[in-house]
Design a protein around this motif. Structure first.
Motif, mmCIF file in Angstrom:
data_model
loop_
_atom_site.group_PDB
_atom_site.id
_atom_site.type_symbol
_atom_site.label_atom_id
_atom_site.label_comp_id
_atom_site.label_asym_id
_atom_site.label_seq_id
_atom_site.Cartn_x
_atom_site.Cartn_y
_atom_site.Cartn_z
ATOM 1 N N LEU A 86 19.539 32.016 112.084
ATOM 2 C CA LEU A 86 19.399 32.724 113.358
ATOM 3 C C LEU A 86 18.659 34.040 113.175
ATOM 4 O O LEU A 86 17.920 34.484 114.036
ATOM 5 N N SER A 87 18.886 34.680 112.031
ATOM 6 C CA SER A 87 18.150 35.894 111.689
ATOM 7 C C SER A 87 18.172 35.971 110.174
ATOM 8 O O SER A 87 18.702 35.079 109.525
ATOM 9 N N SER A 88 17.614 37.036 109.611
ATOM 10 C CA SER A 88 17.598 37.125 108.148
ATOM 11 C C SER A 88 19.012 37.278 107.594
ATOM 12 O O SER A 88 19.261 36.994 106.435
ATOM 13 N N ASN A 89 19.943 37.708 108.437
ATOM 14 C CA ASN A 89 21.308 37.944 107.960
ATOM 15 C C ASN A 89 22.334 36.928 108.434
ATOM 16 O O ASN A 89 23.448 36.923 107.935
ATOM 17 N N VAL A 90 21.988 36.134 109.417
ATOM 18 C CA VAL A 90 22.973 35.227 110.006
ATOM 19 C C VAL A 90 22.455 33.790 110.045
ATOM 20 O O VAL A 90 21.327 33.550 110.457
ATOM 21 N N SER A 91 23.295 32.856 109.594
ATOM 22 C CA SER A 91 22.944 31.435 109.662
ATOM 23 C C SER A 91 24.108 30.651 110.248
ATOM 24 O O SER A 91 25.270 31.002 110.054
ATOM 25 N N ASP A 92 23.768 29.568 110.933
ATOM 26 C CA ASP A 92 24.769 28.598 111.383
ATOM 27 C C ASP A 92 24.659 27.389 110.466
ATOM 28 O O ASP A 92 23.559 26.921 110.180
ATOM 29 N N LEU A 93 25.805 26.891 110.010
ATOM 30 C CA LEU A 93 25.806 25.707 109.160
ATOM 31 C C LEU A 93 26.453 24.571 109.944
ATOM 32 O O LEU A 93 27.600 24.696 110.374
#
Ligand code: ZN
Ligand code: ZN
Length: 146
Positions: A86-93
């Protein structure tokens, strides 16, 4: 579990500490020796994708983290099917369990334990290049004192 450092290299998860029943803090350090970035990444349960009709019975907990692995609420190890950054710091798995439970976990950069030599250097250079010549001159004088 794959965690990326901000420099783009892969990071190693040395340990994980559970912060609540569905969330854990992962202690990560960058594989690149010249980077040296170590940081904490939070991994936790976000929400289920199943509709209530297809939701597996007897699931008290959506999903949880044990060590560096994601487990479904039924106790089986879940498989990460897709990572959505979603951003360089946040991901959805996006995860799937063999019981039929599909769910989303989030992974977010929590905080830095020791900063990356690479990003600190790049940041410093960017700042120096963006300042006016007079600021640069006074900066030069300040640095000469060291
Ligand atoms: Zn790094
Ligand atoms: Zn399951």
């Amino acid at each position: 579990m794959r965690v990326d450092c901000q420099c783009g290299a892969q990071a190693v998860v040395s340990r994980s500490e559970r912060t609540n029943p569905t969330t854990a803090d992962l202690y990560c350090s960058c594989k690149k020796p010249e980077c040296g970035h170590s940081f904490i990444s939070t991994l936790g349960f976000k929400h289920s994708l199943n509709t209530s009709a297809s939701f597996p019975a007897g699931l008290s907990l959506g999903a949880y983290v044990q060590g560096t692995r994601i487990f479904c609420g039924c106790g089986k190890k879940a498989v990460i099917q897709k990572t959505n950054r979603l951003s360089s710091n946040v991901s959805d798995l996006y995860c799937q369990c063999e019981c039929g439970h599909r769910f989303v976990m989030f992974r977010a950069h929590s905080h830095t334990l020791s900063p990356s030599a690479l990003t600190t250097e790049a940041l410093t250079m960017a700042i120096i290049q963006s300042v006016t010549p007079s600021v640069r001159r006074s900066l030069h004088q300040q640095l000469a004192l060291f």
